[in-house]
Motif scaffolding. Structure first.
Motif, PDB file in Angstrom:
ATOM      1  N   TYR A   1    -116.287 -63.794 -28.585  1.00 31.52           N
ATOM      2  CA  TYR A   1    -114.945 -63.263 -28.733  1.00 31.52           C
ATOM      3  C   TYR A   1    -114.794 -62.678 -30.128  1.00 31.52           C
ATOM      4  O   TYR A   1    -115.613 -62.926 -31.015  1.00 31.52           O
ATOM      5  CB  TYR A   1    -113.887 -64.348 -28.493  1.00 31.52           C
ATOM      6  CG  TYR A   1    -113.981 -65.534 -29.419  1.00 31.52           C
ATOM      7  CD1 TYR A   1    -113.436 -65.497 -30.702  1.00 31.52           C
ATOM      8  CD2 TYR A   1    -114.640 -66.697 -29.021  1.00 31.52           C
ATOM      9  CE1 TYR A   1    -113.539 -66.576 -31.558  1.00 31.52           C
ATOM     10  CE2 TYR A   1    -114.738 -67.788 -29.880  1.00 31.52           C
ATOM     11  CZ  TYR A   1    -114.187 -67.712 -31.146  1.00 31.52           C
ATOM     12  OH  TYR A   1    -114.291 -68.780 -31.991  1.00 31.52           O
TER      13      TYR A   1
ATOM     14  N   MET B   1    -101.279 -65.314 -29.087  1.00 32.76           N
ATOM     15  CA  MET B   1    -102.105 -66.099 -30.007  1.00 32.76           C
ATOM     16  C   MET B   1    -101.254 -67.003 -30.894  1.00 32.76           C
ATOM     17  O   MET B   1    -101.576 -68.167 -31.104  1.00 32.76           O
ATOM     18  CB  MET B   1    -102.952 -65.156 -30.861  1.00 32.76           C
ATOM     19  CG  MET B   1    -104.059 -64.465 -30.074  1.00 32.76           C
ATOM     20  SD  MET B   1    -105.390 -65.596 -29.591  1.00 32.76           S
ATOM     21  CE  MET B   1    -106.253 -65.765 -31.144  1.00 32.76           C
TER      22      MET B   1
ATOM     23  N   ILE C   1    -109.847 -70.245 -26.556  1.00 34.41           N
ATOM     24  CA  ILE C   1    -109.513 -68.829 -26.524  1.00 34.41           C
ATOM     25  C   ILE C   1    -110.101 -68.160 -25.279  1.00 34.41           C
ATOM     26  O   ILE C   1    -109.614 -67.142 -24.808  1.00 34.41           O
ATOM     27  CB  ILE C   1    -109.996 -68.116 -27.810  1.00 34.41           C
ATOM     28  CG1 ILE C   1    -109.394 -66.718 -27.924  1.00 34.41           C
ATOM     29  CG2 ILE C   1    -111.511 -68.079 -27.889  1.00 34.41           C
ATOM     30  CD1 ILE C   1    -109.659 -66.037 -29.250  1.00 34.41           C
TER      31      ILE C   1
ATOM     32  N   MET D   1    -109.408 -73.930 -29.322  1.00 35.30           N
ATOM     33  CA  MET D   1    -108.032 -73.534 -29.574  1.00 35.30           C
ATOM     34  C   MET D   1    -107.040 -74.298 -28.705  1.00 35.30           C
ATOM     35  O   MET D   1    -105.849 -74.374 -29.021  1.00 35.30           O
ATOM     36  CB  MET D   1    -107.873 -72.029 -29.367  1.00 35.30           C
ATOM     37  CG  MET D   1    -106.666 -71.424 -30.054  1.00 35.30           C
ATOM     38  SD  MET D   1    -106.636 -69.620 -29.927  1.00 35.30           S
ATOM     39  CE  MET D   1    -107.942 -69.201 -31.102  1.00 35.30           C
TER      40      MET D   1
ATOM     41  N   ARG E   1     -99.956 -70.358 -29.633  1.00 38.15           N
ATOM     42  CA  ARG E   1    -100.895 -71.459 -29.475  1.00 38.15           C
ATOM     43  C   ARG E   1    -100.900 -72.395 -30.680  1.00 38.15           C
ATOM     44  O   ARG E   1    -101.441 -73.503 -30.589  1.00 38.15           O
ATOM     45  CB  ARG E   1    -102.312 -70.919 -29.229  1.00 38.15           C
ATOM     46  CG  ARG E   1    -102.418 -69.988 -28.019  1.00 38.15           C
ATOM     47  CD  ARG E   1    -103.823 -69.877 -27.489  1.00 38.15           C
ATOM     48  NE  ARG E   1    -104.243 -71.119 -26.851  1.00 38.15           N
ATOM     49  CZ  ARG E   1    -105.369 -71.244 -26.137  1.00 38.15           C
ATOM     50  NH1 ARG E   1    -106.168 -70.196 -25.986  1.00 38.15           N
ATOM     51  NH2 ARG E   1    -105.704 -72.392 -25.595  1.00 38.15           N
TER      52      ARG E   1
ATOM     53  N   VAL F   1    -111.678 -62.080 -33.085  1.00 36.40           N
ATOM     54  CA  VAL F   1    -110.299 -62.256 -33.541  1.00 36.40           C
ATOM     55  C   VAL F   1    -110.095 -61.413 -34.793  1.00 36.40           C
ATOM     56  O   VAL F   1    -110.874 -61.520 -35.743  1.00 36.40           O
ATOM     57  CB  VAL F   1    -109.981 -63.737 -33.843  1.00 36.40           C
ATOM     58  CG1 VAL F   1    -108.542 -63.880 -34.350  1.00 36.40           C
ATOM     59  CG2 VAL F   1    -110.189 -64.599 -32.608  1.00 36.40           C
TER      60      VAL F   1
END
Length: 277
Positions: free
Chosen positions: A156, A202, A38, A107, A205, A158
């Motif tokens: 990060y 997102m 990510i 990721m 992915r 999410v």
């Protein structure tokens, strides 16, 4: 020593996309293509290339939406990552390497699953490191970003509940939500400091569902590793899910975590033994 170079390649839509090459001075016949998570984590990726005991060059494509040359934080359409990465693999193969090792970190492993699903012959071997395969799996730590030790550099956020709601709306045919923000990450390539990632980026992915037979017939070409102290993944839970799903074993590397595994000596020794056996 490894030379770190910033370069570009041309995707099928004629966009110029950035990549980093970590090239060794001596001759080699293997290329390693590393798909980042990510966040790009360039400092760890460079240490990965330096620690790699293989005679190989390492290539890190900076995924669209992250790079400095195109619109940031979003894609033009779903599956654009797939097209970009297949274009990049073709670009690297044209350089004359005999073998291609595709590597996913975090990721980036989800991107790798998508590539295998479309074409299992895209590379000679596949390596999954600290895998974040799918956000719905119950193998990841809750509120992981609040649990990190001061020594870690994973940073990060999410918005998982928001992303889940948007997925329901998307399946109902609502398109205007595609560019809505579902994640915030450190901006490694701009002075703004933070980069917002869209729902479309997102979701592009991940596979919608991970097939249990995804690795069938290619088990000897796939290896998966996670650190014992991973801050994102519960190693034992993931190992159990991995075995139950694919019928394969995953390796838990002692005394390392989500990012530092990339340059862990025991991990690199295991890679070397697998590929050189």
């Amino acid at each position: 020593m490894v030379k770190t170079n910033w370069k570009t390649y041309t995707a099928r839509d004629f966009s110029h996309l950035q990549y980093v090459s970590f090239e060794k001075d001596r001759p080699k016949n293997r290329a390693v293509i590393l798909i980042h998570g990510i966040t790009a984590e360039l400092n760890h990726q460079e240490k990965f290339a330096e620690s790699l005991e293989l005679e190989a060059d390492v290539f890190l494509p900076i995924l669209r939406g992250y790079d400095q040359l195109n619109s940031r934080g979003d894609l033009s359409y779903m599956e654009q990552f797939d097209d970009d990465l297949f274009d990049f693999i073709h670009f690297v193969k044209k350089k004359g390497y005999d073998q291609i090792l595709l590597v996913g970190h975090s990721m980036g492993c989800a991107n790798l699953l998508r590539l295998i699903h479309r074409n299992p012959k895209a590379a000679d071997q596949y390596l999954f490191i600290s895998p974040f395969f799918h956000p719905t799996l119950s193998v990841y730590r809750n509120d992981a970003t609040d649990q990190f030790k001061p020594s870690t550099d994973v940073d990060y956020v999410v918005y998982q509940k928001k992303a889940g709601t948007l997925m329901v709306l998307y399946k109902l045919g609502v398109k205007r939500i595609l560019n809505w923000t579902v994640a915030q990450i450190p901006d490694e390539f701009h002075h703004s400091g933070r980069l917002s990632l869209s729902f479309r980026l997102m979701m592009s992915r991940f596979l919608e569902k991970v097939p249990a037979d995804l690795f069938r017939g290619m088990e000897d070409r796939v290896r998966t590793y996670v650190g014992e102290h991973d801050e994102v993944v519960h190693p034992e839970r993931l190992s159990e899910w991995y075995e139950n799903t694919f019928g394969m074993n995953m390796t838990i590397v002692k005394d390392t975590d989500h990012n530092h595994i990339l340059h862990d000596p025991a991990f690199h020794n295991s890679i070397w033994e697998w590929l050189e056996e």
